[in-house]
Design a protein around this motif. Structure first.
Motif, mmCIF file in Angstrom:
data_model
loop_
_atom_site.group_PDB
_atom_site.id
_atom_site.type_symbol
_atom_site.label_atom_id
_atom_site.label_comp_id
_atom_site.label_asym_id
_atom_site.label_seq_id
_atom_site.Cartn_x
_atom_site.Cartn_y
_atom_site.Cartn_z
ATOM 1 N N UNK A 283 43.814 -35.762 -94.084
ATOM 2 C CA UNK A 283 44.583 -34.510 -94.137
ATOM 3 C C UNK A 283 44.036 -33.579 -95.211
ATOM 4 N N UNK A 284 43.565 -34.168 -96.293
ATOM 5 C CA UNK A 284 43.020 -33.348 -97.377
ATOM 6 C C UNK A 284 41.685 -32.755 -96.945
ATOM 7 N N UNK A 285 41.520 -31.461 -97.148
ATOM 8 C CA UNK A 285 40.263 -30.807 -96.834
ATOM 9 C C UNK A 285 40.173 -30.268 -95.419
ATOM 10 N N UNK A 286 41.289 -30.253 -94.694
ATOM 11 C CA UNK A 286 41.247 -29.684 -93.343
ATOM 12 C C UNK A 286 41.107 -28.162 -93.406
ATOM 13 N N UNK A 287 40.312 -27.634 -92.501
ATOM 14 C CA UNK A 287 40.102 -26.189 -92.460
ATOM 15 C C UNK A 287 41.369 -25.446 -92.045
ATOM 16 N N UNK A 288 42.323 -26.143 -91.451
ATOM 17 C CA UNK A 288 43.578 -25.508 -91.056
ATOM 18 C C UNK A 288 44.220 -24.794 -92.234
ATOM 19 N N UNK A 289 44.171 -25.414 -93.416
ATOM 20 C CA UNK A 289 44.764 -24.795 -94.598
ATOM 21 C C UNK A 289 43.916 -23.637 -95.116
ATOM 22 N N UNK A 290 42.616 -23.734 -94.917
ATOM 23 C CA UNK A 290 41.704 -22.694 -95.391
ATOM 24 C C UNK A 290 41.778 -21.434 -94.525
ATOM 25 N N UNK A 291 42.075 -21.640 -93.233
ATOM 26 C CA UNK A 291 42.170 -20.519 -92.291
ATOM 27 C C UNK A 291 43.530 -20.565 -91.595
ATOM 28 N N UNK A 292 44.608 -20.237 -92.313
ATOM 29 C CA UNK A 292 45.951 -20.377 -91.735
ATOM 30 C C UNK A 292 46.232 -19.423 -90.584
ATOM 31 N N UNK A 293 45.393 -18.389 -90.428
ATOM 32 C CA UNK A 293 45.599 -17.447 -89.322
ATOM 33 C C UNK A 293 45.109 -18.009 -87.989
ATOM 34 N N UNK A 294 44.359 -19.115 -88.023
ATOM 35 C CA UNK A 294 43.947 -19.774 -86.788
ATOM 36 C C UNK A 294 45.026 -20.806 -86.447
ATOM 37 N N UNK A 295 45.561 -20.697 -85.262
ATOM 38 C CA UNK A 295 46.654 -21.584 -84.848
ATOM 39 C C UNK A 295 46.186 -22.459 -83.682
ATOM 40 N N UNK A 296 45.586 -23.604 -83.981
ATOM 41 C CA UNK A 296 45.123 -24.477 -82.901
ATOM 42 C C UNK A 296 46.294 -25.034 -82.099
ATOM 43 N N UNK A 297 46.077 -25.238 -80.812
ATOM 44 C CA UNK A 297 47.156 -25.745 -79.974
ATOM 45 C C UNK A 297 47.412 -27.219 -80.275
ATOM 46 N N UNK A 298 48.662 -27.619 -80.170
ATOM 47 C CA UNK A 298 49.023 -29.024 -80.273
ATOM 48 C C UNK A 298 48.777 -29.680 -78.918
ATOM 49 N N UNK A 299 48.782 -30.998 -78.886
ATOM 50 C CA UNK A 299 48.566 -31.692 -77.621
ATOM 51 C C UNK A 299 49.693 -31.400 -76.631
ATOM 52 N N UNK A 300 50.928 -31.316 -77.105
ATOM 53 C CA UNK A 300 52.025 -31.023 -76.177
ATOM 54 C C UNK A 300 51.870 -29.638 -75.568
ATOM 55 N N UNK A 301 51.459 -28.652 -76.372
ATOM 56 C CA UNK A 301 51.228 -27.308 -75.842
ATOM 57 C C UNK A 301 50.063 -27.300 -74.862
ATOM 58 N N UNK A 302 49.005 -28.002 -75.237
ATOM 59 C CA UNK A 302 47.806 -28.052 -74.403
ATOM 60 C C UNK A 302 48.112 -28.679 -73.045
ATOM 61 N N UNK A 303 48.806 -29.815 -73.058
ATOM 62 C CA UNK A 303 49.110 -30.500 -71.803
ATOM 63 C C UNK A 303 50.087 -29.703 -70.951
ATOM 64 N N UNK A 304 51.027 -29.051 -71.596
ATOM 65 C CA UNK A 304 51.985 -28.232 -70.840
ATOM 66 C C UNK A 304 51.261 -27.099 -70.111
ATOM 67 N N UNK A 305 50.301 -26.460 -70.781
ATOM 68 C CA UNK A 305 49.528 -25.399 -70.143
ATOM 69 C C UNK A 305 48.690 -25.946 -68.987
ATOM 70 N N UNK A 306 48.161 -27.150 -69.181
ATOM 71 C CA UNK A 306 47.250 -27.721 -68.176
ATOM 72 C C UNK A 306 47.977 -28.299 -66.965
ATOM 73 N N UNK A 307 49.157 -28.899 -67.195
ATOM 74 C CA UNK A 307 49.760 -29.715 -66.145
ATOM 75 C C UNK A 307 51.115 -29.246 -65.644
ATOM 76 N N UNK A 308 51.649 -28.154 -66.213
ATOM 77 C CA UNK A 308 52.902 -27.618 -65.680
ATOM 78 C C UNK A 308 52.613 -26.874 -64.384
ATOM 79 N N UNK A 309 53.261 -27.236 -63.293
ATOM 80 C CA UNK A 309 52.997 -26.573 -62.009
ATOM 81 C C UNK A 309 53.312 -25.077 -62.087
ATOM 82 N N UNK A 310 52.479 -24.275 -61.431
ATOM 83 C CA UNK A 310 52.699 -22.822 -61.431
ATOM 84 C C UNK A 310 53.869 -22.477 -60.528
#
Length: 310
Positions: A283-310
């Motif tokens: 956890x220490x040294x992750x770029x997430x803290x260095x670039x807080x304006x970048x919001x990477x998707x979580x796995x739940x968000x990613x899977x919901x986008x990929x597998x939720x039926x349209x």
């Protein structure tokens, strides 16, 4: 500042595409390649044909194009690829224009702590040792495991499909260990965003950790079953079998990107790394803290986008 991308397989192409989307870098990118391509993406760049084994010629090309930073994204699946990267490091060291180098890793940390899992880890150690002996500034980029594998074929990606752990397409799972080992995962395009922003830093950390999520296979399985609305066919491989390289492959597509031998090796190697706890990034040294304006998707968000039926 000219940025050279060497190796345009799935990872290199993703970084190239992301760089070209950023106006600041759009005219600063060259591609080092053995075989130039004619596609809409690659036609936006200068493609420089190189023979990495000819170090003097590669050095001359780096100087000719005033390459300040090299991003190496070779697919590291053969001794030839490792040698090509060592040769590129030597050429970059000799180039008067080149100051920075990102080696090809883009995975979990492959160092002495997991050398017992495979002798091939030594190649990554050798790459780092070679960089330490140069005057180049470098950073090793660790995004963990790419989420993309669990969104194919429903997500934007250049990553090639490989069924491992949980096969969402076919509602089945073959999980190494008890399923509670934590894996750091990141979407490939989020990884590329962090890499692009690294270029703006005045100094680089030796290790650049990136995380979209920390998740276990059991948690991933639960998410997948809820999204698919069905129970999966699930098998667990006990740790003793994992340590003896007895992890069977999930059924793979006929057009699998990897050869059968490499696919089998990957399944067993990654499983050993998983059960010894090394797929979770610090956890220490992750770029997430260095670039807080970048919001990477979580796995739940990613899977919901990929597998939720349209």
């Amino acid at each position: 500042m000219t940025i050279a991308i060497a190796g345009c397989g799935p990872v290199g192409t993703t970084i190239l595409e992301t760089l070209l989307e950023r106006p600041k870098h759009r005219n600063q990118v060259v591609v080092l390649t053995r075989n130039p391509r004619s596609t809409p993406l690659f036609n936006q760049t200068i493609q420089v044909q190189v023979d990495y084994s000819d170090i003097s010629s590669t050095t001359a090309q780096l100087e000719s194009h005033a390459v300040h930073t090299v991003i190496c994204a070779f697919g590291m699946s053969s001794p030839e690829a490792f040698q090509a990267q060592l040769d590129l490091i030597k050429a970059s060291e000799k180039s008067t224009a080149t100051k920075r180098f990102i080696p090809s890793e883009f995975s979990f940390v492959q160092d002495e702590t997991i050398l017992h899992t495979s002798p091939d880890v030594q190649d990554f150690i050798d790459i780092t040792d070679a960089l330490k002996k140069t005057g180049l500034e470098y950073t090793r980029v660790y995004p963990g495991y790419f989420m993309d594998y669990w969104g194919i074929p429903n997500v934007r990606t250049h990553i090639k499909y490989f069924a491992y752990g949980v096969d969402i397409c076919n509602a089945r799972a073959l999980i190494p260990g008890d399923g509670n080992d934590v894996i750091t995962m990141t979407y490939s395009y989020d990884m590329a965003k962090f890499v692009v922003h690294l270029l703006d830093l005045q100094w680089w950390p030796e290790s650049s950790y990136i995380a979209g999520d920390d998740i276990t296979f059991n948690q991933l399985l639960d998410l997948a079953q809820r999204l698919r609305g069905k129970k999966f066919d699930v098998t667990y491989v006990n740790v003793d079998k994992v340590k003896q390289n007895q992890v069977p492959l999930l059924p793979q597509p006929e057009d699998l990107y990897y050869s059968p031998d490499i696919a089998n090796w990957l399944s067993n190697y990654m499983s050993q790394v998983l059960v010894c706890g090394s797929m979770k990034l610090p956890r220490e040294g992750r770029l997430n803290a260095m670039f807080p304006h970048i919001h990477p998707v979580s796995m739940s968000e990613f899977l919901a986008d990929a597998w939720t039926p349209n």
